[in-house]
Design a protein around this motif. Sequence first.
Motif, PDB file in Angstrom:
ATOM      1  N   ARG A 292       0.872  -1.275   0.026  1.00  0.00           N
ATOM      2  CA  ARG A 292      -0.065  -0.021   0.076  1.00  0.00           C
ATOM      3  C   ARG A 292       1.008   1.233  -0.142  1.00  0.00           C
ATOM      4  O   ARG A 292       1.842   1.379   1.042  1.00  0.00           O
ATOM      5  CB  ARG A 292      -1.020   0.098   1.371  1.00  0.00           C
ATOM      6  CG  ARG A 292      -2.106   1.143   1.272  1.00  0.00           C
ATOM      7  CD  ARG A 292      -2.771   0.921   2.339  1.00  0.00           C
ATOM      8  NE  ARG A 292      -3.609   2.093   2.465  1.00  0.00           N
ATOM      9  CZ  ARG A 292      -4.897   2.656   1.583  1.00  0.00           C
ATOM     10  NH1 ARG A 292      -5.241   1.541   0.926  1.00  0.00           N
ATOM     11  NH2 ARG A 292      -5.745   3.311   1.928  1.00  0.00           N
ATOM     12  N   LEU A 293       0.691   1.964  -0.716  1.00  0.00           N
ATOM     13  CA  LEU A 293       1.559   3.187  -1.126  1.00  0.00           C
ATOM     14  C   LEU A 293       1.235   4.240  -0.015  1.00  0.00           C
ATOM     15  O   LEU A 293      -0.028   4.506   0.236  1.00  0.00           O
ATOM     16  CB  LEU A 293       1.310   3.859  -2.589  1.00  0.00           C
ATOM     17  CG  LEU A 293       1.781   3.047  -3.547  1.00  0.00           C
ATOM     18  CD1 LEU A 293       1.465   3.810  -5.145  1.00  0.00           C
ATOM     19  CD2 LEU A 293       3.258   2.799  -3.636  1.00  0.00           C
ATOM     20  N   SER A 294       2.024   4.904   0.302  1.00  0.00           N
ATOM     21  CA  SER A 294       2.143   6.046   1.404  1.00  0.00           C
ATOM     22  C   SER A 294       1.203   7.138   0.802  1.00  0.00           C
ATOM     23  O   SER A 294       1.469   7.371  -0.297  1.00  0.00           O
ATOM     24  CB  SER A 294       3.242   6.402   2.046  1.00  0.00           C
ATOM     25  OG  SER A 294       4.119   6.859   1.079  1.00  0.00           O
ATOM     26  N   GLY A 295       0.663   7.898   1.687  1.00  0.00           N
ATOM     27  CA  GLY A 295      -0.069   8.967   1.224  1.00  0.00           C
ATOM     28  C   GLY A 295      -1.532   8.866   0.918  1.00  0.00           C
ATOM     29  O   GLY A 295      -2.053   7.538   0.906  1.00  0.00           O
ATOM     30  N   LYS A 296      -2.096   9.619   0.539  1.00  0.00           N
ATOM     31  CA  LYS A 296      -3.598   9.587   0.139  1.00  0.00           C
ATOM     32  C   LYS A 296      -3.941   9.185  -1.579  1.00  0.00           C
ATOM     33  O   LYS A 296      -2.735   9.817  -2.270  1.00  0.00           O
ATOM     34  CB  LYS A 296      -4.330  10.750   0.498  1.00  0.00           C
ATOM     35  CG  LYS A 296      -4.575  11.112   1.937  1.00  0.00           C
ATOM     36  CD  LYS A 296      -5.351  12.384   2.136  1.00  0.00           C
ATOM     37  CE  LYS A 296      -5.293  12.454   3.760  1.00  0.00           C
ATOM     38  NZ  LYS A 296      -6.070  13.663   4.169  1.00  0.00           N
ATOM     39  N   PRO A 297      -5.109   8.693  -1.992  1.00  0.00           N
ATOM     40  CA  PRO A 297      -5.086   8.775  -3.180  1.00  0.00           C
ATOM     41  C   PRO A 297      -5.207  10.061  -3.916  1.00  0.00           C
ATOM     42  O   PRO A 297      -5.503  10.918  -3.157  1.00  0.00           O
ATOM     43  CB  PRO A 297      -6.573   7.843  -3.361  1.00  0.00           C
ATOM     44  CG  PRO A 297      -6.569   7.261  -2.062  1.00  0.00           C
ATOM     45  CD  PRO A 297      -5.782   8.106  -1.095  1.00  0.00           C
ATOM     46  N   GLY A 301      -2.233   5.105  -1.413  1.00  0.00           N
ATOM     47  CA  GLY A 301      -3.070   4.111  -1.119  1.00  0.00           C
ATOM     48  C   GLY A 301      -2.933   2.810  -1.879  1.00  0.00           C
ATOM     49  O   GLY A 301      -1.836   2.475  -2.288  1.00  0.00           O
ATOM     50  N   ASP A 302      -3.936   2.202  -2.256  1.00  0.00           N
ATOM     51  CA  ASP A 302      -3.979   0.903  -2.978  1.00  0.00           C
ATOM     52  C   ASP A 302      -3.398   0.907  -4.646  1.00  0.00           C
ATOM     53  O   ASP A 302      -3.790   2.092  -5.197  1.00  0.00           O
ATOM     54  CB  ASP A 302      -5.265   0.320  -3.094  1.00  0.00           C
ATOM     55  CG  ASP A 302      -5.914  -0.177  -1.799  1.00  0.00           C
ATOM     56  OD1 ASP A 302      -5.030  -0.605  -0.734  1.00  0.00           O
ATOM     57  OD2 ASP A 302      -7.034  -0.049  -1.590  1.00  0.00           O
ATOM     58  N   ILE A 303      -2.438   0.368  -4.901  1.00  0.00           N
ATOM     59  CA  ILE A 303      -1.887   0.183  -6.208  1.00  0.00           C
ATOM     60  C   ILE A 303      -3.353  -0.256  -7.213  1.00  0.00           C
ATOM     61  O   ILE A 303      -3.796  -1.381  -7.133  1.00  0.00           O
ATOM     62  CB  ILE A 303      -0.852  -0.706  -6.493  1.00  0.00           C
ATOM     63  CG1 ILE A 303       0.327  -0.039  -5.493  1.00  0.00           C
ATOM     64  CG2 ILE A 303      -0.350  -0.988  -7.732  1.00  0.00           C
ATOM     65  CD1 ILE A 303       1.687  -0.989  -5.596  1.00  0.00           C
ATOM     66  N   LEU A 304      -3.563   0.603  -8.205  1.00  0.00           N
ATOM     67  CA  LEU A 304      -4.626   0.313  -9.062  1.00  0.00           C
ATOM     68  C   LEU A 304      -4.327  -0.392 -10.098  1.00  0.00           C
ATOM     69  O   LEU A 304      -4.903  -1.465 -10.192  1.00  0.00           O
ATOM     70  CB  LEU A 304      -5.201   1.625  -9.478  1.00  0.00           C
ATOM     71  CG  LEU A 304      -5.835   2.598  -8.428  1.00  0.00           C
ATOM     72  CD1 LEU A 304      -6.558   3.682  -9.048  1.00  0.00           C
ATOM     73  CD2 LEU A 304      -6.843   1.862  -7.690  1.00  0.00           C
ATOM     74  N   SER A 305      -3.215  -0.017 -10.981  1.00  0.00           N
ATOM     75  CA  SER A 305      -2.837  -1.102 -12.014  1.00  0.00           C
ATOM     76  C   SER A 305      -1.941  -2.040 -11.484  1.00  0.00           C
ATOM     77  O   SER A 305      -0.573  -1.858 -11.628  1.00  0.00           O
ATOM     78  CB  SER A 305      -1.939  -0.116 -13.087  1.00  0.00           C
ATOM     79  OG  SER A 305      -3.171   0.731 -13.585  1.00  0.00           O
ATOM     80  N   HIS A 306      -2.354  -3.123 -11.130  1.00  0.00           N
ATOM     81  CA  HIS A 306      -1.613  -3.949 -10.410  1.00  0.00           C
ATOM     82  C   HIS A 306      -0.823  -5.054 -11.173  1.00  0.00           C
ATOM     83  O   HIS A 306       0.336  -5.486 -10.776  1.00  0.00           O
ATOM     84  CB  HIS A 306      -2.681  -5.009  -9.595  1.00  0.00           C
ATOM     85  CG  HIS A 306      -3.579  -5.758 -10.507  1.00  0.00           C
ATOM     86  ND1 HIS A 306      -3.206  -6.866 -10.871  1.00  0.00           N
ATOM     87  CD2 HIS A 306      -4.701  -5.160 -10.665  1.00  0.00           C
ATOM     88  CE1 HIS A 306      -4.320  -7.307 -11.771  1.00  0.00           C
ATOM     89  NE2 HIS A 306      -5.295  -6.427 -11.802  1.00  0.00           N
TER      90      HIS A 306
END
Length: 698
Positions: A292-297, A301-306
């Motif tokens: 989970r990436l630090s900071g806000k979307p 947040g969650d990685i979208l293009s996984h």
Amino acid sequence: MSRDPQKRHATFSTAKRRSVLTLLILIPSALASAYVGSVLPDKGSTPLELAIIIVYSILFAWISVGFWTAIMGWFTLMRRYDRFAVSHALAEPLAPGDAPRTAVLFPICNEDTPRVMAGVKTTYLSLQRTGKADQFDIHILSDSGSADKWMEEEAAWAGLVEELGAQGRIFYRNRKVNLKRKSGNVADFCRRHGRDYTYMAVFDADSVMRGDTLCDMVHIMERRPRIGILQTAPACFGRDTLLGRLQQFANRAYGPMFAAGLHFWQLGDAQYWGHNALIRVDPFMRHCGLPRLSGKPPLGGDILSHDFVEAALMRRAGWEVWLAFDLTGSWEECPPNLLSELKRDRRWCQGNLQHLRLLFTEGLFPAHRVLFLNGAMSYVSALLWFLFLMLSSAEAVLQAVVGPSYFAATRSLFPAWPVWQPLWALVLLATTGVLLFFPKVLSYLMIVLKTRRARQFGGAARLLTSIVLEVAFSTLLAPIRMFFHSKFVCITLLGRKIGWGSQQRDDRPTTWRDALRFHGGGTLFGLLWGGIVWLYAPRFFWWIAPIVLPIVLSMPLSVLTSHDAPGRWLRRKGLLLIPEETFPDSEIVDVTRFTVEFENAPVPLGLPREAGFLRTLLDPALNGLRRALLLRHRRNPGEAARARNAQLVKKVLEGGPNALSQNEKQVLLRDPDGLLTVHRQAWTANDGAVRKAWLKRA
């Protein structure tokens, strides 16, 4: 150093190929940038012109990547042999022993249920024809949130299993909590069932794959035990709208060449596109958990293009990722209209920009760092193109308003005369055009002369006409895509996040109202931009007219390309044809036929297919199915839960199904006693008055 000579040779070839690619990109880009400086009035001496040169050099390098990928793909296919192609493993017999178990995953979220079930049925029957179907299980992994959609899917799954006699072979699961979207859906499957399978084939909702292609992929993975992910190059099919036909024609005419080119440069460092791929489950579970990436979307947040990230993590762990460019029998559908395409691109833009934060992650292979950058550039390049056009327009207006400067800041006896050479600019434009369009010429020559597949596209003459049509519409739509991709990059960098809903997968046309809402701002911008340039620099206006006019006309273009009447007319004339239409595989015929059959299948009690919640309350078969599934893993509810469930039963009987909120419907659907009570009361109380009232309102 590896003790495997073949692997050492492949590693050496990879390094050599990428060094050559780097030189092929950098040297022409430097020459083109210098040439741009010579074309500009002040030879790049002003800050504005320097910015133009810098932006153009980046763009030239970017399109050079695609050009050289196409060139090497063309040579690969023309040779008809590539010593590093993973498909060579098919010639090696499998070792005797137990056959590996493979799960075929269909992750879905609020998709068109008949189309999903048609894809599942087609894949299942195709596997049956291989004689190896007992090695495969199919799992439908649903993240659909509404009670109606959930129950519609469950009913369709149960009917399909009964029809095919596939008990214990086709499974359905709806997640209670939708975490991390598709990647979370697949991860949840791995936690529940991953230890039961050696491989998993990950599909999209619209994916179709031939059974023998799936078997071939398993064969390759068995013979190449260091491959962690094996990606196919899916072919597009199934669209009748004008835009859909243009896209699927481009995919089928040019796609094989570009896929072969990607294989040539990447070898065992390929990317994973998230679907139509086979994955080795154990290393995926051990190494491909997404952080989970630090900071806000949107950038945190969650990685979208996984998919790109999972490929990079798999490679970091020492497993190879390959593109099986020469495997056929793998299909998907493309967006039916421009609005659907751009909505999808907005999601991908946000996900790909997140990848920039992973560029310097420890242990990643350089190739995957480049792929992260390449993915981001897919959208950032549009912003750079937009900036290049804005800077060029500003330069033209500035020259017209302020006039040239004849004397430099340093003392000089003679004035410096700015010289504008239109011929030089035309040469530069022609060079850029060659990079963009010459690969399409090569595709035509390859299809007609070497592979002799012109009949699959309607013949050599119709193929050429189709390419001209595709180029013309691509040229018209490119400025519109540029404008929106630039907008997407800007709003993402400004911190505005977006939703991640399901895609439109049918051929519904775009309404003028939707076109106005979506394209209205761009139309006004195009009028303002073109008007200013026309007012101050009318001669330059004609240089940017091919860009400005499509943006101004984006609304009618969007509506026109969303309709299926032009696409069907072109198909009748033999234009924009693809092999799936001229010589279709049985799987393509099946999925089309099954979709229509599922759409027209009768529904008990005369209820709409989409009214899944009401059907589950009233239909004895569906009500019994739901309760049977719950009783497999029943837990005794507490006193508070029983009281809550009783209130829900009372509420639905008094006010009807629509009296419950979505969350309350979900709770009731997980209460077997409550479902039985509602069902009995609806059929028996007051001679079925409740049932009759609900059916009347439905």
